[in-house]
Design a protein around this motif. Structure first.
Motif, PDB file in Angstrom:
ATOM      1  N   LEU A 203      58.173 -63.471  41.720  1.00 13.91           N
ATOM      2  CA  LEU A 203      57.425 -63.932  40.550  1.00 13.91           C
ATOM      3  C   LEU A 203      55.955 -63.542  40.640  1.00 13.91           C
ATOM      4  O   LEU A 203      55.355 -63.103  39.648  1.00 13.91           O
ATOM      5  N   VAL A 204      55.355 -63.683  41.824  1.00 17.57           N
ATOM      6  CA  VAL A 204      53.946 -63.334  41.995  1.00 17.57           C
ATOM      7  C   VAL A 204      53.742 -61.832  41.820  1.00 17.57           C
ATOM      8  O   VAL A 204      52.763 -61.394  41.198  1.00 17.57           O
ATOM      9  N   ILE A 205      54.669 -61.027  42.334  1.00 18.29           N
ATOM     10  CA  ILE A 205      54.581 -59.575  42.132  1.00 18.29           C
ATOM     11  C   ILE A 205      54.646 -59.250  40.645  1.00 18.29           C
ATOM     12  O   ILE A 205      53.882 -58.411  40.143  1.00 18.29           O
ATOM     13  N   GLY A 206      55.550 -59.915  39.916  1.00 17.39           N
ATOM     14  CA  GLY A 206      55.671 -59.687  38.482  1.00 17.39           C
ATOM     15  C   GLY A 206      54.389 -60.022  37.747  1.00 17.39           C
ATOM     16  O   GLY A 206      53.944 -59.270  36.862  1.00 17.39           O
ATOM     17  N   ILE A 207      53.751 -61.140  38.106  1.00 21.26           N
ATOM     18  CA  ILE A 207      52.494 -61.533  37.457  1.00 21.26           C
ATOM     19  C   ILE A 207      51.386 -60.536  37.799  1.00 21.26           C
ATOM     20  O   ILE A 207      50.567 -60.180  36.936  1.00 21.26           O
ATOM     21  N   ALA A 208      51.351 -60.082  39.059  1.00 21.24           N
ATOM     22  CA  ALA A 208      50.354 -59.079  39.455  1.00 21.24           C
ATOM     23  C   ALA A 208      50.525 -57.791  38.646  1.00 21.24           C
ATOM     24  O   ALA A 208      49.538 -57.182  38.211  1.00 21.24           O
ATOM     25  N   LEU A 209      51.766 -57.391  38.418  1.00 20.09           N
ATOM     26  CA  LEU A 209      52.028 -56.195  37.611  1.00 20.09           C
ATOM     27  C   LEU A 209      51.543 -56.390  36.179  1.00 20.09           C
ATOM     28  O   LEU A 209      50.968 -55.481  35.571  1.00 20.09           O
ATOM     29  N   LEU A 210      51.753 -57.582  35.623  1.00 20.00           N
ATOM     30  CA  LEU A 210      51.278 -57.872  34.270  1.00 20.00           C
ATOM     31  C   LEU A 210      49.754 -57.846  34.196  1.00 20.00           C
ATOM     32  O   LEU A 210      49.178 -57.521  33.148  1.00 20.00           O
ATOM     33  N   MET A 211      49.097 -58.176  35.300  1.00 21.33           N
ATOM     34  CA  MET A 211      47.634 -58.199  35.340  1.00 21.33           C
ATOM     35  C   MET A 211      47.029 -56.819  35.583  1.00 21.33           C
ATOM     36  O   MET A 211      45.800 -56.678  35.582  1.00 21.33           O
ATOM     37  N   GLY A 212      47.881 -55.822  35.847  1.00 24.47           N
ATOM     38  CA  GLY A 212      47.346 -54.469  36.031  1.00 24.47           C
ATOM     39  C   GLY A 212      47.572 -53.861  37.396  1.00 24.47           C
ATOM     40  O   GLY A 212      47.105 -52.747  37.659  1.00 24.47           O
ATOM     41  N   PHE A 213      48.253 -54.558  38.291  1.00 23.24           N
ATOM     42  CA  PHE A 213      48.576 -54.004  39.605  1.00 23.24           C
ATOM     43  C   PHE A 213      49.497 -52.801  39.415  1.00 23.24           C
ATOM     44  O   PHE A 213      50.546 -52.918  38.775  1.00 23.24           O
ATOM     45  N   ARG A 214      49.105 -51.647  39.952  1.00 24.01           N
ATOM     46  CA  ARG A 214      49.853 -50.416  39.729  1.00 24.01           C
ATOM     47  C   ARG A 214      50.202 -49.723  41.050  1.00 24.01           C
ATOM     48  O   ARG A 214      49.522 -48.797  41.496  1.00 24.01           O
TER      49      ARG A 214
ATOM     50  N   GLY B   4      42.478 -45.296  43.383  1.00 27.37           N
ATOM     51  CA  GLY B   4      41.452 -44.499  42.754  1.00 27.37           C
ATOM     52  C   GLY B   4      41.173 -44.916  41.320  1.00 27.37           C
ATOM     53  O   GLY B   4      40.404 -44.272  40.614  1.00 27.37           O
ATOM     54  N   SER B   5      41.807 -45.989  40.865  1.00 28.17           N
ATOM     55  CA  SER B   5      41.629 -46.442  39.493  1.00 28.17           C
ATOM     56  C   SER B   5      40.359 -47.266  39.319  1.00 28.17           C
ATOM     57  O   SER B   5      39.906 -47.498  38.213  1.00 28.17           O
ATOM     58  N   GLY B   6      39.806 -47.729  40.450  1.00 30.67           N
ATOM     59  CA  GLY B   6      38.634 -48.569  40.377  1.00 30.67           C
ATOM     60  C   GLY B   6      38.945 -50.004  40.023  1.00 30.67           C
ATOM     61  O   GLY B   6      38.046 -50.801  39.789  1.00 30.67           O
ATOM     62  N   GLU B   7      40.214 -50.387  39.989  1.00 28.79           N
ATOM     63  CA  GLU B   7      40.616 -51.738  39.632  1.00 28.79           C
ATOM     64  C   GLU B   7      40.734 -52.597  40.887  1.00 28.79           C
ATOM     65  O   GLU B   7      41.471 -52.267  41.816  1.00 28.79           O
ATOM     66  N   TYR B   8      40.011 -53.718  40.890  1.00 28.01           N
ATOM     67  CA  TYR B   8      40.040 -54.614  42.043  1.00 28.01           C
ATOM     68  C   TYR B   8      41.420 -55.218  42.261  1.00 28.01           C
ATOM     69  O   TYR B   8      41.784 -55.545  43.386  1.00 28.01           O
ATOM     70  N   ILE B   9      42.207 -55.374  41.194  1.00 29.06           N
ATOM     71  CA  ILE B   9      43.548 -55.948  41.320  1.00 29.06           C
ATOM     72  C   ILE B   9      44.404 -55.147  42.281  1.00 29.06           C
ATOM     73  O   ILE B   9      45.261 -55.704  42.976  1.00 29.06           O
ATOM     74  N   ASP B  10      44.196 -53.837  42.365  1.00 29.63           N
ATOM     75  CA  ASP B  10      44.971 -53.016  43.281  1.00 29.63           C
ATOM     76  C   ASP B  10      44.676 -53.356  44.735  1.00 29.63           C
ATOM     77  O   ASP B  10      45.551 -53.275  45.596  1.00 29.63           O
TER      78      ASP B  10
ATOM     79  N   VAL C 177      49.206 -67.665  42.365  1.00 31.65           N
ATOM     80  CA  VAL C 177      48.926 -67.198  41.006  1.00 31.65           C
ATOM     81  C   VAL C 177      47.514 -67.595  40.587  1.00 31.65           C
ATOM     82  O   VAL C 177      46.765 -66.787  40.015  1.00 31.65           O
ATOM     83  N   VAL C 178      47.122 -68.831  40.881  1.00 31.31           N
ATOM     84  CA  VAL C 178      45.764 -69.293  40.567  1.00 31.31           C
ATOM     85  C   VAL C 178      44.737 -68.448  41.313  1.00 31.31           C
ATOM     86  O   VAL C 178      43.709 -68.045  40.753  1.00 31.31           O
ATOM     87  N   MET C 179      45.006 -68.167  42.595  1.00 32.83           N
ATOM     88  CA  MET C 179      44.093 -67.337  43.381  1.00 32.83           C
ATOM     89  C   MET C 179      43.998 -65.932  42.816  1.00 32.83           C
ATOM     90  O   MET C 179      42.916 -65.325  42.764  1.00 32.83           O
ATOM     91  N   LEU C 180      45.120 -65.405  42.371  1.00 29.53           N
ATOM     92  CA  LEU C 180      45.147 -64.065  41.783  1.00 29.53           C
ATOM     93  C   LEU C 180      44.291 -64.024  40.514  1.00 29.53           C
ATOM     94  O   LEU C 180      43.475 -63.114  40.322  1.00 29.53           O
ATOM     95  N   LEU C 181      44.459 -65.028  39.660  1.00 32.55           N
ATOM     96  CA  LEU C 181      43.686 -65.098  38.426  1.00 32.55           C
ATOM     97  C   LEU C 181      42.198 -65.317  38.720  1.00 32.55           C
ATOM     98  O   LEU C 181      41.330 -64.681  38.109  1.00 32.55           O
ATOM     99  N   LEU C 182      41.916 -66.210  39.661  1.00 35.91           N
ATOM    100  CA  LEU C 182      40.529 -66.555  39.971  1.00 35.91           C
ATOM    101  C   LEU C 182      39.763 -65.361  40.529  1.00 35.91           C
ATOM    102  O   LEU C 182      38.693 -64.996  40.023  1.00 35.91           O
ATOM    103  N   PHE C 183      40.317 -64.749  41.583  1.00 35.94           N
ATOM    104  CA  PHE C 183      39.579 -63.672  42.233  1.00 35.94           C
ATOM    105  C   PHE C 183      39.541 -62.402  41.393  1.00 35.94           C
ATOM    106  O   PHE C 183      38.566 -61.642  41.462  1.00 35.94           O
ATOM    107  N   ASN C 184      40.562 -62.157  40.582  1.00 32.54           N
ATOM    108  CA  ASN C 184      40.558 -60.932  39.775  1.00 32.54           C
ATOM    109  C   ASN C 184      39.644 -61.062  38.554  1.00 32.54           C
ATOM    110  O   ASN C 184      38.827 -60.183  38.290  1.00 32.54           O
TER     111      ASN C 184
END
Length: 263
Positions: free
Chosen positions: A129-140, A61-67, A37-44
């Motif tokens: 849980l990590v997938i859920g947090i990624a979805l909240l951060m914009g992972f689509r 194609g959204s241009g979002e790095y989180i994807d 989770v920390v890595m996800l927040l840090l790098f995104n």
């Protein structure tokens, strides 16, 4: 048939023991979830703008790095979770519980089976849980239900393989500190792959290593299942790595445990 029945019964007992132990001492599980989770927040949020700008054709194609980032960090949750088996197995060994179990009329396979299955369950919950947090951060993800099942199945197979390897490490480690340190490269190896940036952006030597190490084809397969990018031969290679690691870990752990009983 009776032998298999006893082995299954004893394995269920060991599984309950390990799950109850995890509930009583949740700090290790929390740590395992916190790292990805920390890595996800840090790098995104810290590096995402810089890193994402250099990646052409982001998955959806959204241009979002989180994807691009999320599949690699979700895999990191699997590698981190599997390490807990090394710590828990080594703790039981050094505290003398293993020797006590060996004097009892229980299946010899149940000790390792309980640890491995318990760790897989805990790790899959952590991955959720990590997938859920990624979805909240914009992972689509654009995956269909079948593709979701395939992705989760691949993560479960990888977790099982790494957990058996970690169980073997726990048996050979002399103390808990050593057991927690030896598997650490497995947690860091996804970073030297396509988890953060494409391998094409790396220097030649590092790129060769990144493309042929186990986690890159697994990450690319997950990315393809979730986001529709090209998978190619990555799926076959990923499955081959998972099966090979599972077999090596299983045989090594079982033989190490058996050898310890004969001393």
């Amino acid at each position: 048939m009776a032998t298999l029945s006893y082995a299954a019964r004893d394995s269920r007992t060991m599984l309950r023991r390990n799950l109850k132990k995890a509930l009583r001492y949740p700090s290790l599980t929390v740590t395992v979830v916190a790292m990805p989770v920390v890595m996800l927040l840090l790098f995104n949020y810290v590096f995402g703008s810089a890193l994402g700008t250099g990646i052409s054709g982001l998955p959806t194609g959204s241009g979002e790095y989180i994807d691009y980032l999320a599949p690699g960090i979700i895999l990191m949750a699997a590698t981190s979770g599997a390490l807990t088996a090394a710590i828990s197995v080594c703790a039981d060994k050094t505290e003398g519980i293993v020797n006590r179990f060996r004097t009892m009329p229980i299946s010899r396979a149940s000790f390792l089976t309980g640890h491995v299955v318990g760790t897989v369950i805990q790790t899959m919950l952590s991955i959720t849980l990590v997938i859920g947090i990624a979805l909240l951060m914009g992972f689509r993800p654009t995956a269909t239900p079948v593709e979701w099942i395939a992705a989760i199945g691949l993560l479960a197979l990888l977790t099982l393989a790494l957990t058996w390897l970690s169980a073997g490490i726990g048996l050979v480690a002399k103390n808990v500190e050593t057991a927690s340190n030896i598997p650490m490269p497995m947690t860091l190896l996804p970073f030297v792959g396509s988890a953060i940036v494409p391998t094409e952006s790396m220097p030649t030597g590092l790129r060769w290593f990144a493309e042929y190490q186990p986690f890159t084809p697994i990450i690319e397969t997950l990315r393809g299942l979730w986001l529709g990018t090209e998978i190619g031969s990555s799926a076959v290679i990923a499955l081959a790595w998972c099966v090979a690691l599972a077999l090596v870990g299983y045989v090594w752990a079982r033989r190490t445990f058996k050898a310890g009983a004969q001393r």
